[in-house]
Design an enzyme around this catalytic site. Structure first.
Site, PDB file in Angstrom:
ATOM      1  N   HIS A 339      39.014  68.287  52.534  1.00 36.40           N
ATOM      2  CA  HIS A 339      40.469  68.509  52.480  1.00 36.40           C
ATOM      3  C   HIS A 339      41.034  68.509  53.894  1.00 36.40           C
ATOM      4  O   HIS A 339      40.661  69.354  54.720  1.00 36.40           O
ATOM      5  CB  HIS A 339      40.755  69.847  51.784  1.00 36.40           C
ATOM      6  CG  HIS A 339      42.161  69.988  51.324  1.00 36.40           C
ATOM      7  ND1 HIS A 339      42.800  71.208  51.254  1.00 36.40           N
ATOM      8  CD2 HIS A 339      43.056  69.061  50.886  1.00 36.40           C
ATOM      9  CE1 HIS A 339      44.018  71.033  50.804  1.00 36.40           C
ATOM     10  NE2 HIS A 339      44.209  69.739  50.573  1.00 36.40           N
ATOM     11  N   ASP A 343      46.711  73.666  50.998  1.00 33.97           N
ATOM     12  CA  ASP A 343      47.673  73.603  49.884  1.00 33.97           C
ATOM     13  C   ASP A 343      48.360  74.948  49.694  1.00 33.97           C
ATOM     14  O   ASP A 343      47.728  76.013  49.793  1.00 33.97           O
ATOM     15  CB  ASP A 343      46.971  73.217  48.580  1.00 33.97           C
ATOM     16  CG  ASP A 343      46.543  71.764  48.570  1.00 33.97           C
ATOM     17  OD1 ASP A 343      45.741  71.398  47.700  1.00 33.97           O
ATOM     18  OD2 ASP A 343      47.040  71.002  49.432  1.00 33.97           O
ATOM     19  N   HIS A 418      52.602  71.609  44.043  1.00 36.48           N
ATOM     20  CA  HIS A 418      52.168  72.343  45.222  1.00 36.48           C
ATOM     21  C   HIS A 418      52.633  71.577  46.470  1.00 36.48           C
ATOM     22  O   HIS A 418      53.085  70.436  46.390  1.00 36.48           O
ATOM     23  CB  HIS A 418      50.643  72.509  45.240  1.00 36.48           C
ATOM     24  CG  HIS A 418      49.890  71.235  45.488  1.00 36.48           C
ATOM     25  ND1 HIS A 418      49.717  70.264  44.512  1.00 36.48           N
ATOM     26  CD2 HIS A 418      49.252  70.771  46.609  1.00 36.48           C
ATOM     27  CE1 HIS A 418      49.008  69.254  45.022  1.00 36.48           C
ATOM     28  NE2 HIS A 418      48.704  69.540  46.287  1.00 36.48           N
ATOM     29  N   HIS A 420      51.223  70.100  50.051  1.00 33.52           N
ATOM     30  CA  HIS A 420      50.081  69.775  50.916  1.00 33.52           C
ATOM     31  C   HIS A 420      50.603  69.722  52.347  1.00 33.52           C
ATOM     32  O   HIS A 420      51.473  68.909  52.676  1.00 33.52           O
ATOM     33  CB  HIS A 420      49.473  68.428  50.512  1.00 33.52           C
ATOM     34  CG  HIS A 420      48.356  68.003  51.418  1.00 33.52           C
ATOM     35  ND1 HIS A 420      47.060  68.440  51.275  1.00 33.52           N
ATOM     36  CD2 HIS A 420      48.376  67.175  52.501  1.00 33.52           C
ATOM     37  CE1 HIS A 420      46.313  67.898  52.221  1.00 33.52           C
ATOM     38  NE2 HIS A 420      47.082  67.136  52.981  1.00 33.52           N
TER      39      HIS A 420
END
Length: 446
Positions: A339, A343, A418, A420
């Site tokens: 990642h 988030d 959400h 990012h």
């Protein structure tokens, strides 16, 4: 608890919606709303599938993108098809009320009003109609300009006439233009079998009967009779009496002239008084404005001094929420194997703010990131905000820390709403650094 966002494949854009000009030959005409199903109705289950595709089944959604409710109505379409009888916007109406308006849109425009989701949900013209909710009668609209209609006499006596509907007609306009006694209501009752159960629906080519005695024709006025003599009538008065009459007429004229002069002088005096009062009022207002400006300037300086004395935080949290999926979490869901950001699980439509002052590098579609904004900051770092539902800035625009730049969403490769958030040393993918460490270094508690 907020839903944790995951990545998924990009979905087809839903930003195209249909609108309609409401006239004869289009959808319904703007007359009192009749709560009845249309010939091109769809089942409640089908509408639920369309809503699931358009808004994830949220019948009260308002993301700020100009489309409202579970079926994502544009405001002009909602009003054109009678939605104002239920609520000011679609997201403020109930599910059944939104479906009732959608039935009229389907009848007028067909499934193409929802170009992508109608195919996924199997929305077609025809099918069982859901029960329409009750609504207050809509106000009759103002008459609109249309092509010249025709009326055809049906008897030699001229006691009955037929009217042929043309594009742009409404029953209200026809009743007014043809002087139908009793207005559009009586015209509708006389032609109910021809028009049908819904007075909103009249189409070009329909022939409407104007009831006997409903039309009025202008009455001709008799011409005035001519006189044999157009000069003054002879009086036969003696010269002395004529002289007295002339003197009295002059006296009356002089009195009227004096009264007129006196009235004119009084008028001028009143105007002068009002002008003086106006000057005084203007002066008082000017003084009041000057005092208000002085007070505002003092308040501004006090606020500046307060800000100067307060401790400064150079950065701002992009959303008012805690993080979920951490930076460098490993897994096959990410193309780099981990990642590259962090988030923040927030609902669709949440305000997204600039983490620091800077210049917008790009604002638009970013592939798997969906709609995104990238900002370059004075320290040489770049911040990225992805999976957005709406953008409020454009490329090249200067922004301040804490300024709203977008609204959160679930566009691109995402499995739920959400934000990012990434921080990079360069504008492109692959130069990421720990975003939480960057925020905390600028005084943000996250």
């Amino acid at each position: 608890m907020a839903v944790r966002g995951r990545h998924r494949r990009r979905q087809q854009s839903r930003f195209n919606r249909a609108s309609l000009t409401v006239t004869a030959g289009g959808a319904g005409l703007a007359l009192p709303l009749v709560a009845a199903g249309t010939a091109d109705a769809a089942s409640a289950d089908t509408w639920a599938k369309v809503a699931a595709c358009e808004s994830s089944g949220d019948w009260s959604v308002n993301t700020g993108n100009g489309y409202y409710g579970g079926l994502q109505f544009k405001q002009s379409t909602w009003e054109a098809y009678g939605g104002s009888a239920y609520a000011g916007r679609a997201d403020l109406a109930t599910k059944d009320q939104q479906i009732a308006v959608a039935e009229k849109v389907l009848d007028g425009q067909g499934p193409g009003a929802w170009p992508a989701c109608s195919q996924k949900a199997g929305l077609t013209r025809g099918g069982p109609a859901p029960v329409a909710p009750e609504a207050a009668p809509a106000p009759r609209p103002a008459t609109s300009q249309a092509a010249t209609p025709t009326t055809t006499p049906q008897s030699k006596a001229g006691t009955v006439e037929m009217y042929t509907v043309v594009r742009g007609d409404t029953l209200s306009q026809i009743a007014d233009d043809q002087r139908v006694k009793g207005g559009w209501q009586r015209l509708y009752q006389a032609n109910r079998a021809q028009v049908g159960a819904d007075p909103d629906l009249i189409v070009p080519g329909q022939r409407l009967q104007l009831k006997p005695g409903d039309t009025a024709t202008p009455q001709s006025r008799p011409a005035p009779k001519a006189k044999d003599w157009t000069g003054p009538e002879p009086t036969g008065k003696p010269a002395a009496e004529k002289a007295a009459d002339t003197a009295r007429a002059k006296a009356v004229a002089a009195r009227k002239a004096a009264e007129a002069k006196k009235a004119e002088e009084a008028k001028k005096a009143e105007e002068a008084k009002k002008a003086e009062e106006g000057r005084k009022a203007a002066a008082a207002k000017k003084a009041e404005q000057a005092a208000a400006a002085k007070k505002a300037e003092a308040a501004r300086k006090a606020e500046q001094a307060k800000k100067a004395a307060a401790p400064r935080t150079t950065l701002s949290s992009p959303v008012d929420a805690g993080p979920s999926t951490p930076y460098r979490a490993s897994g096959a869901s990410w193309s780099k194997g981990y990642h590259t950001g962090v988030d923040f699980p927030v609902p669709t439509g949440t305000s997204v703010k600039a983490a620091a002052s800077g210049t917008v590098v790009s604002a638009g579609w970013g592939g798997s990131y969906g709609y995104q904004v990238v900002i370059k900051h004075a320290d040489g770092k770049y911040s990225q905000y992805a999976h957005l539902s709406a953008l409020t800035v454009r490329g090249g625009q200067s922004v301040q820390a804490g300024q709203r730049i977008a609204r959160s969403g679930s566009t691109g490769n995402s499995t739920g709403p959400h934000l990012h958030f990434e921080v990079r040393t360069g504008p492109g993918f692959g130069s990421d650094i720990d975003p939480l460490a960057y925020l905390r270094g600028g005084g943000v508690k996250v």
